[in-house]
Design a protein around this motif. Sequence first.
Motif, PDB file in Angstrom:
ATOM      1  N   CYS A 261      -3.612  -1.155  22.374  1.00 22.93           N
ATOM      2  CA  CYS A 261      -2.156  -1.169  22.533  1.00 22.93           C
ATOM      3  C   CYS A 261      -1.469  -0.055  21.752  1.00 22.93           C
ATOM      4  CB  CYS A 261      -1.599  -2.524  22.093  1.00 22.93           C
ATOM      5  SG  CYS A 261      -2.193  -3.891  23.121  1.00 22.93           S
ATOM      6  N   GLU A 262      -2.021   0.324  20.621  1.00 25.31           N
ATOM      7  CA  GLU A 262      -1.464   1.404  19.815  1.00 25.31           C
ATOM      8  C   GLU A 262      -2.581   1.988  18.970  1.00 25.31           C
ATOM      9  OE1 GLU A 262       1.611  -0.376  17.512  1.00 25.31           O
ATOM     10  OE2 GLU A 262       0.242  -1.492  16.230  1.00 25.31           O
ATOM     11  N   PRO A 263      -2.458   3.234  18.566  1.00 28.33           N
ATOM     12  CA  PRO A 263      -3.517   3.820  17.738  1.00 28.33           C
ATOM     13  C   PRO A 263      -3.686   3.044  16.439  1.00 28.33           C
ATOM     14  CG  PRO A 263      -2.008   5.518  18.546  1.00 28.33           C
ATOM     15  CD  PRO A 263      -1.381   4.200  18.865  1.00 28.33           C
ATOM     16  N   LEU A 264      -4.930   2.878  16.037  1.00 26.64           N
ATOM     17  CA  LEU A 264      -5.187   2.203  14.769  1.00 26.64           C
ATOM     18  C   LEU A 264      -4.843   3.137  13.615  1.00 26.64           C
ATOM     19  CD1 LEU A 264      -8.612   0.498  15.506  1.00 26.64           C
ATOM     20  CD2 LEU A 264      -6.370  -0.588  15.418  1.00 26.64           C
ATOM     21  N   PRO A 265      -4.328   2.596  12.523  1.00 25.01           N
ATOM     22  CA  PRO A 265      -4.043   3.457  11.370  1.00 25.01           C
ATOM     23  C   PRO A 265      -5.329   4.034  10.801  1.00 25.01           C
ATOM     24  CG  PRO A 265      -3.826   1.138  10.783  1.00 25.01           C
ATOM     25  CD  PRO A 265      -4.016   1.187  12.266  1.00 25.01           C
ATOM     26  N   SER A 266      -5.199   5.152  10.116  1.00 24.09           N
ATOM     27  CA  SER A 266      -6.351   5.741   9.457  1.00 24.09           C
ATOM     28  C   SER A 266      -6.778   4.864   8.287  1.00 24.09           C
ATOM     29  CB  SER A 266      -6.006   7.143   8.943  1.00 24.09           C
ATOM     30  OG  SER A 266      -5.055   7.049   7.879  1.00 24.09           O
ATOM     31  N   LEU A 267      -7.966   5.114   7.790  1.00 23.09           N
ATOM     32  CA  LEU A 267      -8.455   4.354   6.645  1.00 23.09           C
ATOM     33  C   LEU A 267      -7.546   4.574   5.433  1.00 23.09           C
ATOM     34  CD1 LEU A 267     -10.738   2.464   5.753  1.00 23.09           C
ATOM     35  CD2 LEU A 267     -12.023   4.487   5.059  1.00 23.09           C
ATOM     36  N   ALA A 268      -7.075   5.797   5.249  1.00 24.44           N
ATOM     37  CA  ALA A 268      -6.171   6.081   4.134  1.00 24.44           C
ATOM     38  C   ALA A 268      -4.863   5.309   4.276  1.00 24.44           C
ATOM     39  CB  ALA A 268      -5.898   7.582   4.047  1.00 24.44           C
ATOM     40  N   GLU A 269      -4.353   5.189   5.494  1.00 22.49           N
ATOM     41  CA  GLU A 269      -3.123   4.420   5.716  1.00 22.49           C
ATOM     42  C   GLU A 269      -3.350   2.938   5.448  1.00 22.49           C
ATOM     43  OE1 GLU A 269      -0.898   7.119   9.136  1.00 22.49           O
ATOM     44  OE2 GLU A 269      -2.522   5.764   9.717  1.00 22.49           O
ATOM     45  N   SER A 270      -4.519   2.428   5.845  1.00 20.40           N
ATOM     46  CA  SER A 270      -4.834   1.030   5.559  1.00 20.40           C
ATOM     47  C   SER A 270      -4.977   0.797   4.059  1.00 20.40           C
ATOM     48  CB  SER A 270      -6.132   0.615   6.275  1.00 20.40           C
ATOM     49  OG  SER A 270      -5.979   0.690   7.679  1.00 20.40           O
ATOM     50  N   ARG A 271      -5.556   1.757   3.361  1.00 20.20           N
ATOM     51  CA  ARG A 271      -5.662   1.643   1.908  1.00 20.20           C
ATOM     52  C   ARG A 271      -4.274   1.614   1.272  1.00 20.20           C
ATOM     53  NH1 ARG A 271      -5.251   4.831  -2.413  1.00 20.20           N
ATOM     54  NH2 ARG A 271      -6.386   4.161  -4.279  1.00 20.20           N
ATOM     55  N   ALA A 272      -3.370   2.473   1.747  1.00 20.81           N
ATOM     56  CA  ALA A 272      -2.011   2.488   1.210  1.00 20.81           C
ATOM     57  C   ALA A 272      -1.318   1.154   1.453  1.00 20.81           C
ATOM     58  CB  ALA A 272      -1.218   3.632   1.847  1.00 20.81           C
ATOM     59  N   LEU A 273      -1.526   0.555   2.635  1.00 13.75           N
ATOM     60  CA  LEU A 273      -0.955  -0.762   2.925  1.00 13.75           C
ATOM     61  C   LEU A 273      -1.502  -1.802   1.959  1.00 13.75           C
ATOM     62  CD1 LEU A 273       0.645  -2.791   4.619  1.00 13.75           C
ATOM     63  CD2 LEU A 273      -1.330  -2.927   6.171  1.00 13.75           C
ATOM     64  N   ALA A 274      -2.809  -1.759   1.699  1.00 14.19           N
ATOM     65  CA  ALA A 274      -3.414  -2.725   0.782  1.00 14.19           C
ATOM     66  C   ALA A 274      -2.804  -2.616  -0.611  1.00 14.19           C
ATOM     67  CB  ALA A 274      -4.925  -2.512   0.720  1.00 14.19           C
ATOM     68  N   GLN A 275      -2.662  -1.401  -1.107  1.00 16.60           N
ATOM     69  CA  GLN A 275      -2.114  -1.219  -2.450  1.00 16.60           C
ATOM     70  C   GLN A 275      -0.647  -1.640  -2.509  1.00 16.60           C
ATOM     71  OE1 GLN A 275      -4.409  -0.551  -4.815  1.00 16.60           O
ATOM     72  NE2 GLN A 275      -5.717  -0.629  -3.007  1.00 16.60           N
ATOM     73  N   LEU A 276       0.118  -1.335  -1.471  1.00 17.00           N
ATOM     74  CA  LEU A 276       1.515  -1.757  -1.425  1.00 17.00           C
ATOM     75  C   LEU A 276       1.620  -3.281  -1.368  1.00 17.00           C
ATOM     76  CD1 LEU A 276       4.537  -1.087  -1.151  1.00 17.00           C
ATOM     77  CD2 LEU A 276       4.183  -0.950   1.327  1.00 17.00           C
ATOM     78  N   SER A 277       0.798  -3.904  -0.521  1.00 19.11           N
ATOM     79  CA  SER A 277       0.835  -5.364  -0.384  1.00 19.11           C
ATOM     80  C   SER A 277       0.493  -6.043  -1.700  1.00 19.11           C
ATOM     81  CB  SER A 277      -0.142  -5.805   0.708  1.00 19.11           C
ATOM     82  OG  SER A 277       0.188  -5.232   1.954  1.00 19.11           O
ATOM     83  N   LEU A 278      -0.532  -5.544  -2.388  1.00 17.77           N
ATOM     84  CA  LEU A 278      -0.911  -6.128  -3.669  1.00 17.77           C
ATOM     85  C   LEU A 278       0.192  -5.962  -4.708  1.00 17.77           C
ATOM     86  CD1 LEU A 278      -4.636  -5.020  -3.808  1.00 17.77           C
ATOM     87  CD2 LEU A 278      -3.820  -7.386  -3.831  1.00 17.77           C
ATOM     88  N   SER A 279       0.873  -4.829  -4.672  1.00 21.73           N
ATOM     89  CA  SER A 279       1.933  -4.596  -5.659  1.00 21.73           C
ATOM     90  C   SER A 279       3.098  -5.558  -5.468  1.00 21.73           C
ATOM     91  CB  SER A 279       2.431  -3.148  -5.566  1.00 21.73           C
ATOM     92  OG  SER A 279       3.186  -2.930  -4.384  1.00 21.73           O
ATOM     93  N   ARG A 280       3.293  -6.062  -4.250  1.00 25.99           N
ATOM     94  CA  ARG A 280       4.390  -6.982  -3.970  1.00 25.99           C
ATOM     95  C   ARG A 280       4.027  -8.438  -4.229  1.00 25.99           C
ATOM     96  NH1 ARG A 280       6.602  -4.292   1.734  1.00 25.99           N
ATOM     97  NH2 ARG A 280       7.699  -2.541   0.758  1.00 25.99           N
ATOM     98  N   LEU A 281       2.745  -8.711  -4.379  1.00 26.55           N
ATOM     99  CA  LEU A 281       2.313 -10.086  -4.634  1.00 26.55           C
ATOM    100  C   LEU A 281       2.693 -10.467  -6.055  1.00 26.55           C
ATOM    101  CD1 LEU A 281       0.713 -12.356  -3.187  1.00 26.55           C
ATOM    102  CD2 LEU A 281      -1.345 -11.444  -4.270  1.00 26.55           C
ATOM    103  N   SER A 282       3.143 -11.685  -6.248  1.00 25.51           N
ATOM    104  CA  SER A 282       3.597 -12.097  -7.572  1.00 25.51           C
ATOM    105  C   SER A 282       2.433 -12.070  -8.558  1.00 25.51           C
ATOM    106  CB  SER A 282       4.184 -13.510  -7.517  1.00 25.51           C
ATOM    107  OG  SER A 282       3.148 -14.462  -7.339  1.00 25.51           O
ATOM    108  N   PRO A 283       2.707 -11.830  -9.845  1.00 26.76           N
ATOM    109  CA  PRO A 283       1.638 -11.821 -10.851  1.00 26.76           C
ATOM    110  C   PRO A 283       0.855 -13.123 -10.897  1.00 26.76           C
ATOM    111  CG  PRO A 283       3.655 -10.867 -11.755  1.00 26.76           C
ATOM    112  CD  PRO A 283       4.012 -11.440 -10.415  1.00 26.76           C
ATOM    113  N   GLU A 284       1.510 -14.237 -10.612  1.00 26.45           N
ATOM    114  CA  GLU A 284       0.821 -15.526 -10.645  1.00 26.45           C
ATOM    115  C   GLU A 284      -0.240 -15.621  -9.556  1.00 26.45           C
ATOM    116  OE1 GLU A 284       4.092 -15.140 -10.593  1.00 26.45           O
ATOM    117  OE2 GLU A 284       4.581 -15.707 -12.672  1.00 26.45           O
ATOM    118  N   HIS A 285       0.035 -15.017  -8.402  1.00 31.45           N
ATOM    119  CA  HIS A 285      -0.933 -15.032  -7.302  1.00 31.45           C
ATOM    120  C   HIS A 285      -1.947 -13.896  -7.426  1.00 31.45           C
ATOM    121  CE1 HIS A 285       2.502 -17.158  -5.076  1.00 31.45           C
ATOM    122  NE2 HIS A 285       1.580 -18.058  -5.331  1.00 31.45           N
TER     123      HIS A 285
END
Length: 523
Positions: free
Chosen positions: A469-493
């Motif tokens: 349906c759409e081009p898959l993101p590059s591995l570097a883009e997926s890594r950036a998403l992972a780091q951003l997502s983790l940074s938004r997760l609360s410290p308790e989680h």
Amino acid sequence: MAAEQDPEARAAARPLLTDLYQATMALGYWRAGRARDAAEFELFFRRCPFGGAFALAAGLRDCVRFLRAFRLRDADVQFLASVLPPDTDPAFFEHLRALDCSEVTVRALPEGSLAFPGVPLLQVSGPLLVVQLLETPLLCLVSYASLVATNAARLRLIAGPEKRLLEMGLRRAQGPDGGLTASTYSYLGGCPWLLPGLILHSWPPFFTDSVPQMLAPAAGEGPGVDLAAKAQVWLEQVCAHLGLGVQEPHPGERAAFVAYALAFPRAFQGLLDTYSVWRSGLPNFLAVALALGELGYRAVGVRLDSGDLLQQAQEIRKVFRAAAAQFQVPWLESVLIVVSNNIDEEALARLAQEGSEVNVIGIGTSVVTCPQQPSLGGVYKLVAVGGQPRMKLTEDPEKQTLPGSKAAFRLLGSDGSPLMDMLQLAEEPVPQAGQELRVWPPGAQEPCTVRPAQVEPLLRLCLQQGQLCEPLPSLAESRALAQLSLSRLSPEHRRLRSPAQYQVVLSERLQALVNSLCAGQSP
């Protein structure tokens, strides 16, 4: 033949990366006349790995590659014919020869997304026989990738943002596929650093003495210089500075360092612990590094692979600072100190503590083998047939499944941090930001209300009727998403020890459907 020449198809896992019982299930559905019934499966996990409160979704690009190339060869069909009952109708094998994923639709969590128990990583729909055959390969491709990415993310959280993590686990991996998969998805999870010029322990013992070889200055101007002779001159000054006899540093080790510096003058590193860190490795490294420095090159770093790594790093940094001042070479103060040697989470925490002089930490076994938990425990369960919900009822409540085709949403607070994930039936209205929602937490006797500041749809349409349906993101883009997502997760989680458990809640309609099916009522 065209598929065989497609690089993506050649890299894809083969359809027979599966269990025999998937083929027997396919035969059973075909004999029952149900092979083409519309069915939907969900791939998810029941508990977060490593005792944590989160996982990272990974492996999607491998799944897409597999699905787009899925086609049984004649040799595959002949093999299945040899292991299935000899009286199997030949028409079944003709059916297998025609199979592909052109009627398969996949919704998925984007690669690098935070994932939580019960929330589908993949939703797979299509003809029953085909989507049943996909169970084992999809679990294989998703589970290990997600486990390694999550493991690497934990290591990154322990190390903090400043320490560089070097993934070096191929030699410890369970075979080449495990090693390459681990390298790919440990990068996604946060172990991305590459360090050229590492010396192996077999290098220094190979050499006994130096052969004169000329090295041109880094600027390219002027005659070449005998690097070994230059290093010998510096060795006398280094040994006097360190209070060593000039005969103490091992000459073969120094010859090895010179040979490596000649090959990699701009990426020279010294492995210090082959003979003795203090009486040989360190003075030999300094002599060669200072000789290179005189020609305009700068050594990259040193590596330690035994002993008390933290303490040695502290003392080596003191020597570098003192030598930088003594010989008026300021760059020597900041030479990288790289450490390795069976580093696990506990050792990593010590090496990353405040005040540590370690710059780069090489991790092998602990990232590729995931010793704390060797399997994600992913499952692939039927949730609907012909549009009608299906549910697994069992004496073990943890193994009950959630019925029906579903949508998933992440409910966010005003600061963008995740509050909880919500599962609802696909036909329900999409929840809106600021809307008060009545939801059922797991095991609750009554619903509760939540008013999210933001609502994020989780499952993206990835393949529709076999088409990307759409081009898959590059591995570097997926890594950036992972780091951003983790940074938004609360410290308790995000906490790695005894974290607060992240909630995955159900909409009222989905909870009502679960209750009715548990009570034996028709949906």
